[in-house]
Design a protein around this motif. Structure first.
Motif: not given
Length: 859
Positions: A88-104
């Protein structure tokens, strides 16, 4: 050989066993450099073979054997099958740094997903192939540089820039020679090689490689600062604090059966199928609950594909030896050489003839080993017992490696060499490549949000982003097929939520009125959303004259709507009458409407035809009904869909869509009204999303029960056109249907499908059509797999969310949709609460429903 070497060999201490462990000097992308030699390191992607037919698997194996056999001939190779774990930590690092989310509240969505990843504890397989390039010269070893090379951004201790560039070029050439559409070989990232090296001596190292592109700045020496103590029958790994962090054992393969079916006995791919009982929970009474979990067995195979001349020599010597034994035995008192000797001579004679005729036969000298790790001696013994039992059932004898643990472990290290020479197999290359070590389950892109997980022979998480297709200028339509209650709506809603977190525009057309839960999820995570209800109070809101800007297109679309609403006994005049009416109002009125076209028909002075007038009266009556007012009633309002990014739910309560068994002429009044309303809302939504002002915005429309739209005269053409222009205006369609046969009959639409998900289907006709759109072999095995998708280990319970995914590259594998939390699942459940007892979201620890019995008839 020196006298000391001869003496030590006589005492059973071979020179290979006496050499020191490898000393690592440098790591770069695709390269591992030791003090004695350089190795090319390739990462082999998993090929999707689980769903292929036996003939396709055999062709796959033969193709790879031809390519790899020619490229690797004579080279010393080391094949490693390793298991990491996505955390889970590696997924968080990936999505927080380069992930596509930015709404909500997307950070919470990511964290919730990360928690589910940790709960699943899904292993991830890595297949690495080390190929020895050449021995390094002493001069090169002495030419040490302590500075980093800017060209690669990596530590190059022990290498000149010139030699590093040369070695990298060699690695790239080998990767190009090996890479095919069936064998995806590429240079292994430096961080993956560093992870591979470090984990061998420090079992407390992170469970998966860092994919950041660097080795976190750690000195190379720090990767191997662990301590391993070999015992007689196992290994002990110690951490920095002196405590035991793991127990291990390396087991050699002693004997293979005379024949292994290919395909059918993929002995290396099957290593992921070894299971062990593990306590997973505790019952109410305090008793432990056990379940089968992956044993995490790894493999290390050193091999050399023998050059033809050397292979001929060895086979000739073996034939001569067998012949001499036969002659010697025939002169003995018994006079019988024995079947083993006769068979050996005949086999060697035939193999020698094949080699001389250059029939593509290749011999391999290989040293297969299995590597087992555990946290305790008891767990280690349990895994070893499971391994021995599993391979014994395949006819493969695995030894315990007693007294050889040190040498077997050193031999398994990257950068080392064969140490235990006597545990060798010389065999046809078919045995190595028939193991299908690169095969299994793989589907979907390698980046983006995690949506589901694999349930095939190689576990792991899969990813999908519905809006990615338009960015890549690919087809933009996703199809979901399957029976009701199998998880199609759940999958579609999860896709819609993900794209909303990315800032896209999404419309969900809810014809049943059971998707309100998605609005509640939006409220929980702070996503922009709204819920629009189309009922009798929205008179004229779906009038196509108002939705379509082009007046010529509008009058034709409205005429087709009125033809759909017309009673069957007016079929002979409906086309002429309705088109005349819509043309008249379009040409003479500033603001034409469907209601005005009906009024034109009611006035006999306009056309002097009594039947046209009676048709107008019938249409007027329909326009006054609850379902008819939004389509054909006086225009009191327009469809109030927002044009900003967000998730917009449009519900149409009271629809009664016709069953698949009914023809259009048999539809009753309510069904005709429902179909007209369905078509109007889809056309209106597509018109809104296709507006010039929204052209650059990614947009997604979810259309359930799409097979009904295909049954009206222009439905297929409409969807085909919408799908074709999707890439140009960034509009994506998510189509939901129970009728694969109906959708598959429309070639134009099928050609526009980017990704397909097939859930449980029962009838053979539907399974046949599903196999076609999945691009899978139309065999009993495929039909059985589709029929078994809803099967659960609990009697009478339906497994929701389990399906077969086919991605945009044509790869197909079984996956399980997984919401981030049980609460989200409960909110999105479209099943009425009183009917939910017969469905389930599978327990992550439940054994996967992988491969159905190929002889079983589909349910």
């Amino acid at each position: 050989m020196k006298a000391a070497d001869r003496l030590l060999s006589f005492l059973g201490v071979d020179r290979e066993r006496r050499t020191p462990p490898p000393r690592y000097r440098a790591i770069a992308d695709g390269l591992l450099v030791t003090s004695t030699h350089t190795e090319t390191v390739l990462e082999i992607d998993t090929a999707t073979t689980d769903m292929l037919s036996a003939e396709d698997v055999l062709e796959h194996i033969e193709s790879v054997a031809r390519t790899a056999g020619a490229a690797l001939q004579g080279a010393q190779c080391h094949l490693r099958v390793l298991w990491g774990r996505i955390t889970g930590d590696s997924y968080i690092d990936e999505m927080m740094e380069d992930g596509p989310y930015h709404v909500g509240d997307w950070q919470r969505w990511v964290t919730d997903r990360a928690d589910s990843i940790d709960a699943l504890a899904m292993p991830s397989r890595y297949v690495l192939l080390h190929i020895t390039q050449a021995a390094r010269r002493d001069e090169a070893v002495q030419a040490v540089k302590d500075t980093a090379t800017d060209a690669f951004g990596l530590t190059t201790y022990g290498l000149t820039e010139r030699e590093l560039a040369y070695r990298l070029g060699e690695a790239q050439r080998m990767a190009r020679r090996l890479a095919t559409d069936k064998f995806a070989a590429r240079l292994a990232p430096a961080e993956l090689i560093a992870w591979e090296v470090g984990r061998e001596s420090k079992r407390e190292i992170a469970g998966s490689p860092d994919r950041s592109g660097v080795i976190a700045g750690a000195p190379l020496a720090a990767l191997t600062t662990g301590r391993v103590v070999p015992m007689t029958d196992h290994l002990r790994f110690y951490g920095a604090d002196g405590t035991i962090t793991a127990y291990g054992k390396v087991l050699p393969v002693l004997e293979f059966p005379e024949e292994l079916p290919v395909p059918g006995a993929e002995w290396l791919r099957a290593v992921s199928s070894v299971k062990v009982l593990e306590e997973v929970d505790e019952a109410d009474d305090g008793e432990p609950i056990f379940d089968e979990v992956d044993a995490g067995i790894e493999a290390s195979v050193r091999f050399t594909i023998m050059p033809t001349r050397a292979a001929r020599h060895d086979v000739s010597e073996a034939r001569k030896s067998a012949k001499e034994q036969r002659i010697s035995a025939s002169k003995s008192a018994a006079g019988d050489p024995g079947e083993d000797i006769l068979d050996a001579e005949a086999s060697m004679s035939g193999l020698e003839s094949s080699l001389k005729r250059s029939q593509g036969v290749r011999l391999v000298r290989m040293h297969p080993r299995f590597v087992v790790s555990a946290g305790s001696p008891e767990e280690l013994n349990a895994k070893v017992d499971s391994l021995l039992t599993f391979y014994d059932e395949m006819g493969i004898t695995v030894g315990d490696g007693a007294d050889d643990q040190k040498d077997l472990w050193l031999e398994s290290l990257p950068g080392d060499h064969v140490r235990v020479n006597d545990l060798v197999h010389i065999t046809d290359a078919e045995l190595l490549f028939g193991s299908l070590f690169w095969g299994g389950s793989a589907v979907g892109p390698d980046e983006g949000p995690i949506q589901h997980w694999l349930t095939g022979s190689t576990p792991g998480f899969t990813r999908f982003d519905v809006t990615r297709s338009s960015r890549e200028r690919d087809a933009t339509t996703v199809a979901l097929f399957g029976l009701s209650g199998r998880g199609k709506s759940l999958a579609g809603l999860l896709m819609m939520l993900d794209q909303t977190f990315m800032g896209a525009y999404g419309t969900i057309l809810d014809f049943k009125g059971d998707m309100t839960g998605v609005v509640n999820v939006c409220e929980e995570y702070g996503l922009p959303h709204s819920r629009t209800v189309i009922d009798e109070n929205a008179s004229g809101s779906l009038d196509l004259f108002g939705a379509l800007a082009d007046r010529d297109s509008a009058k034709e679309a409205v005429a087709r709507q009125l033809q759909l609403l017309a009673p069957p006994n007016y079929g002979d005049i409906a086309e002429d009458a309705t088109l005349a009416a819509t043309t008249a109002v379009a040409d003479t009125m500033e603001t034409p409407s469907t209601w005005a076209a009906i009024q034109w028909l009611l006035d006999q002075d306009n056309h002097h035809d009594e039947r046209w007038m009676r048709l107008g009266r019938a249409l007027s009556n329909l326009a006054g009904t609850t379902l008819g007012r939004p389509v054909a009633g006086p225009r009191d309002s327009a469809l109030g869909l927002p044009t900003d990014p967000g998730l917009w739910l449009v519900q149409m309560p009271g629809l009664t869509l016709p069953g698949m068994e009914k023809g259009q002429r048999d539809w009753d009044q309510t069904e005709r009204l429902s179909m007209a309303l369905m078509r109007s809302v889809i056309t209106t939504t597509v018109a809104i999303t296709g507006a010039q002002a929204m052209r650059s915005m990614p947009k997604t429309i979810m259309i359930p029960e799409v097979h009904n739209l295909l049954r009206v005269s222009d439905g297929a053409s409409f969807l085909d056109t919408t799908a074709r222009i999707g890439s140009a205006n960034r509009t994506h369609l998510i189509l939901d249907s129970q009728d694969v046969v109906g959708v598959a009959s429309h070639e134009g639409l099928v050609e526009q499908l980017n990704t397909v998900y097939v859930f449980h289907l029962q009838s053979r006709a539907q399974q046949h059509a599903a196999a076609e759109v999945l691009q899978l072999p139309e065999t009993a095995a495929t039909y059985g797999a589709i029929g078994a998708l809803a099967r659960s280990s609990r009697k009478g319970v339906i497994r929701k969310g389990h399906c077969i995914m086919r991605d945009n590259t044509g790869q197909a594998a079984q996956v399980q949709w997984q919401p981030p939390t049980a609460h989200v699942l409960d909110l999105l459940d479209t099943t009425a609460p009183e009917n939910r007892t017969g469905t389930e979201q599978p327990d992550p620890d439940e054994p996967a429903q992988d491969t159905p019995d190929t002889t079983e008839e589909a349910a």
